[in-house]
Design an enzyme around this catalytic site. Structure first.
Site, PDB file in Angstrom:
ATOM      1  N   THR A 260     -10.745  -5.470  -1.405  1.00  0.00           N
ATOM      2  CA  THR A 260     -10.032  -4.276  -0.948  1.00  0.00           C
ATOM      3  C   THR A 260     -10.901  -3.046  -0.894  1.00  0.00           C
ATOM      4  O   THR A 260     -11.987  -3.002  -1.321  1.00  0.00           O
ATOM      5  CB  THR A 260      -8.930  -3.710  -2.074  1.00  0.00           C
ATOM      6  OG1 THR A 260      -9.525  -3.600  -3.296  1.00  0.00           O
ATOM      7  CG2 THR A 260      -7.732  -4.647  -1.972  1.00  0.00           C
TER       8      THR A 260
ATOM      9  N   ARG B 105      -6.509   2.710   1.331  1.00  0.00           N
ATOM     10  CA  ARG B 105      -5.936   1.877   0.836  1.00  0.00           C
ATOM     11  C   ARG B 105      -5.897   0.571   2.169  1.00  0.00           C
ATOM     12  O   ARG B 105      -5.448   0.562   3.131  1.00  0.00           O
ATOM     13  CB  ARG B 105      -4.480   1.836   0.570  1.00  0.00           C
ATOM     14  CG  ARG B 105      -3.514   0.897  -0.071  1.00  0.00           C
ATOM     15  CD  ARG B 105      -2.347   1.571  -0.672  1.00  0.00           C
ATOM     16  NE  ARG B 105      -2.972   2.318  -1.840  1.00  0.00           N
ATOM     17  CZ  ARG B 105      -2.997   1.778  -2.872  1.00  0.00           C
ATOM     18  NH1 ARG B 105      -2.703   0.395  -3.159  1.00  0.00           N
ATOM     19  NH2 ARG B 105      -3.261   2.459  -4.028  1.00  0.00           N
TER      20      ARG B 105
ATOM     21  N   TYR C 234      -1.811   0.469  19.383  1.00  0.00           N
ATOM     22  CA  TYR C 234      -1.943  -1.137  18.797  1.00  0.00           C
ATOM     23  C   TYR C 234      -3.328  -1.440  19.448  1.00  0.00           C
ATOM     24  O   TYR C 234      -3.807  -1.048  20.372  1.00  0.00           O
ATOM     25  CB  TYR C 234      -0.784  -1.521  19.721  1.00  0.00           C
ATOM     26  CG  TYR C 234       0.273  -2.038  18.935  1.00  0.00           C
ATOM     27  CD1 TYR C 234      -0.066  -3.049  17.869  1.00  0.00           C
ATOM     28  CD2 TYR C 234       1.675  -1.673  19.025  1.00  0.00           C
ATOM     29  CE1 TYR C 234       0.800  -3.585  16.959  1.00  0.00           C
ATOM     30  CE2 TYR C 234       2.609  -2.395  18.226  1.00  0.00           C
ATOM     31  CZ  TYR C 234       2.251  -3.144  17.408  1.00  0.00           C
ATOM     32  OH  TYR C 234       3.238  -3.486  16.344  1.00  0.00           O
TER      33      TYR C 234
ATOM     34  N   ASP D  39     -13.439 -12.909  -4.355  1.00  0.00           N
ATOM     35  CA  ASP D  39     -12.452 -11.918  -4.175  1.00  0.00           C
ATOM     36  C   ASP D  39     -13.107 -10.598  -5.139  1.00  0.00           C
ATOM     37  O   ASP D  39     -12.950 -10.718  -6.274  1.00  0.00           O
ATOM     38  CB  ASP D  39     -11.104 -12.058  -4.489  1.00  0.00           C
ATOM     39  CG  ASP D  39     -10.095 -11.045  -4.476  1.00  0.00           C
ATOM     40  OD1 ASP D  39     -10.579  -9.712  -4.206  1.00  0.00           O
ATOM     41  OD2 ASP D  39      -9.031 -10.992  -4.588  1.00  0.00           O
TER      42      ASP D  39
ATOM     43  N   GLU E 272      -4.495  -5.156  18.607  1.00  0.00           N
ATOM     44  CA  GLU E 272      -4.569  -6.498  18.429  1.00  0.00           C
ATOM     45  C   GLU E 272      -5.952  -6.976  19.163  1.00  0.00           C
ATOM     46  O   GLU E 272      -6.214  -6.708  20.253  1.00  0.00           O
ATOM     47  CB  GLU E 272      -3.519  -7.376  18.562  1.00  0.00           C
ATOM     48  CG  GLU E 272      -2.101  -7.025  17.517  1.00  0.00           C
ATOM     49  CD  GLU E 272      -0.807  -7.798  17.759  1.00  0.00           C
ATOM     50  OE1 GLU E 272      -1.185  -8.711  18.423  1.00  0.00           O
ATOM     51  OE2 GLU E 272       0.066  -7.219  17.189  1.00  0.00           O
TER      52      GLU E 272
ATOM     53  N   LYS F 165     -10.183   0.427  -4.479  1.00  0.00           N
ATOM     54  CA  LYS F 165     -10.358   0.380  -6.077  1.00  0.00           C
ATOM     55  C   LYS F 165     -11.634   1.126  -6.244  1.00  0.00           C
ATOM     56  O   LYS F 165     -12.176   2.368  -5.915  1.00  0.00           O
ATOM     57  CB  LYS F 165     -10.365  -1.026  -6.483  1.00  0.00           C
ATOM     58  CG  LYS F 165      -8.829  -1.548  -6.099  1.00  0.00           C
ATOM     59  CD  LYS F 165      -8.776  -3.018  -6.714  1.00  0.00           C
ATOM     60  CE  LYS F 165      -7.433  -3.533  -6.643  1.00  0.00           C
ATOM     61  NZ  LYS F 165      -7.309  -4.156  -5.518  1.00  0.00           N
TER      62      LYS F 165
HETATM   63  N1  DSN Z   1      -2.802  -4.776  -7.868  1.00  0.00           N
HETATM   64  C1  DSN Z   1      -4.203  -4.867  -8.351  1.00  0.00           C
HETATM   65  C2  DSN Z   1      -4.489  -4.466  -9.525  1.00  0.00           C
HETATM   66  O1  DSN Z   1      -3.970  -3.324  -9.875  1.00  0.00           O
HETATM   67  O2  DSN Z   1      -5.429  -5.119  -9.744  1.00  0.00           O
HETATM   68  C3  DSN Z   1      -4.706  -6.046  -7.772  1.00  0.00           C
HETATM   69  O3  DSN Z   1      -4.172  -6.316  -6.702  1.00  0.00           O
END
Ligand code: DSN
Length: 478
Positions: free
Chosen positions: A270, A279, A64, A241, A66, A273
């Site tokens: 994120t 992730r 933990y 974003d 925090e 990607k």
């Molecule tokens: N679920 C993601 C996507 O496939 O674009 C975005 O959050």
């Protein structure tokens, strides 16, 4: 890491898991086999490096932590401090940001942290100031009532879901569409492109507290300089974003007006990607919002995931290497080759092409819904996802689009020749699939007819296309 070490590491890990719950070990091995065999075109997926994957499977998961680096609510966080500080340092250097917060567990979490930071920074709420000055016990019931009223109903203007925005940018079924008084901007019906004059007009009329840019299914670049000017003209905080295209920013394919970091007040992403990390999520901002962002945990987030922060540090270090810029450029080159191949074969693409990592096919040109097309492609070894197109008559469940992206196949090493072959396979499946009927004989938006021999033949060609580009070539699970 030597190739041998990678193989030994994954094999040994599976052996240990198998000793407790063999079905989990089998599922992990099956997932690798499935990913190796399929043409993965999901625009938001990728293949993280072995070092990134291995950094997650360890005892950091047990801790933990925090709070923030050096200011934790738990004792014994010195090693978590090390990896969190490293991940943040790599992120700052990579993106040229003055502050990076690497704790968010996902993109939605990163956006919630950003929303909270902006609300806490911008909304005039004496009760909130007291609460943040650690005078919570001094707050009366009336103060709490005022705090909820003052923070609620603030205005957000974001890109609509069917124009390619994300559900956290104010889509009604998401919390962002419920906690904010929300409006959307779309795209020009004739071109499919963002019309900045219309965005400016919407901003002037609505006067949002937050103007959001960024997308999950818009195949073009966004001019963040213009968007910032629009935000400034109405006193809005400008949030981007960049979850989908963070890898293109990191790899310096999106620079100048198209790099959100110098233009936005706050940037979320994120890490899994096009950035090719584990992730998770991340927030970047300037010094003005840094303190509020750092309150993300425990304000909005649960305890951070130190094992994932360790993997973020590894992946961000990888993205700072020169070869990542080459990777990022190849993602876009491949998407354009794929788009060209589809257009030459007669497909209809939203905006007529792409200048990022994704292509959106309007499959109504093939007489199909997105759901029918997605399943027919899956039967043929091609993994995609259905997606709304602007003004979609089939809604968000059946849709009229198929979104395809190149970050994963580019990681495997496929190039322009293979993209053209992929376009041929996609076109073959879509042009040979026809809509099916329901049990009552009525037209169905889900059922479809595809000759299994076609699916089998395309699946075989897809597998052949992948053979020269093995996935995790050093990993032999035996
Ligand atoms: N679920 C993601 C996507 O496939 O674009 C975005 O959050």
């Amino acid at each position: 890491m030597s190739r041998n070490a990678e193989s030994t590491a994954f094999r040994s890990a599976l052996e240990v898991v198998r000793g407790v719950e063999p079905r989990v070990a089998d599922a992990i091995a099956a997932e690798l086999a499935d990913q190796r065999e399929s043409l993965k075109l999901i625009a938001s997926e990728n293949y993280a490096s072995p070092a990134t994957l291995l950094a997650m499977g360890n005892w950091f998961s047990d801790k933990y932590a925090e709070g923030t680096v050096g200011r934790r609510f738990y004792a014994g966080c010195q090693n978590v401090d090390t990896v969190e500080a490293l991940a943040a340092e790599h992120a700052r250097e990579l993106f040229g940001a003055s502050h990076a917060y690497v704790q968010p567990h996902s993109g939605i979490d990163a956006n919630l942290v950003a929303f909270w930071a902006v609300l806490a920074d911008r909304v005039e709420s004496p009760a909130l100031r007291k609460a943040q000055a650690r005078q919570v016990n001094d707050l009366t019931e009336a103060d709490w009532f005022a705090l909820r009223r003052e923070l609620g109903n603030q205005r957000m203007l974001g890109m609509s879901l069917d124009a390619g925005g994300h559900l956290t940018h104010g889509f009604r079924p998401n919390i962002s569409g419920k906690m904010f008084d929300q409006r959307s901007y779309g795209t020009d019906p004739a071109t499919g492109l963002i019309d900045y004059d219309r965005v400016a007009e919407a901003a002037r009329e609505f006067k949002p507290l937050i103007l959001v840019a960024g997308y999950s299914a818009y195949p073009r670049k966004v001019n963040f300089r213009i968007m910032r000017e629009i935000a400034d003209s109405v006193g809005a905080t400008f949030m981007v974003d960049m979850a989908h295209f963070a890898g293109l920013v990191a790899g310096k394919v999106f620079t100048g007006d198209f790099d959100p970091v110098p233009h936005a007040h706050i940037v979320t992403t994120t890490t899994h990607k096009s950035l090719r990390g584990p992730r998770g999520g991340m927030v970047l901002c300037g010094p003005e919002l840094a303190d509020q962002v750092d309150r993300g945990c425990p304000m909005v987030l649960g305890g951070p995931l130190p094992h994932v922060m360790a993997a973020k540090a590894v992946a961000l270090a990888e993205a700072r290497r020169p070869d990542f810029a080459d990777y990022a450029q190849r993602i876009v080159d491949n998407a354009q080759a794929l788009a060209d191949g589809l257009l030459r074969r007669g497909a209809t693409l939203v905006t007529g092409g792409t200048d990022n990592h994704l292509v959106l096919i309007d499959v109504s040109g093939y007489g199909l819904t997105g759901r029918q097309a997605e399943q027919a492609l899956l039967d043929s070894g091609i993994v995609t996802n259905r997606n709304s197109v602007p003004q979609d008559p089939n809604g968000a469940w059946y849709t009229s689009g198929i979104r395809i992206g190149t970050p994963a196949l580019t990681t495997r090493g496929l190039g322009a020749t293979e993209m053209d072959a992929t376009a041929e396979l996609i076109h073959t499946v879509l042009s040979q699939t026809t809509p099916g009927t329901g049990p009552d004989g009525a037209p169905s938006k889900a059922k479809y007819v595809l000759d299994p021999a076609v699916a089998e033949s395309v699946g075989k060609q897809a597998a052949d296309l992948l053979t020269p580009f093995p996935l995790y070539p050093a990993v032999d699970l035996g």
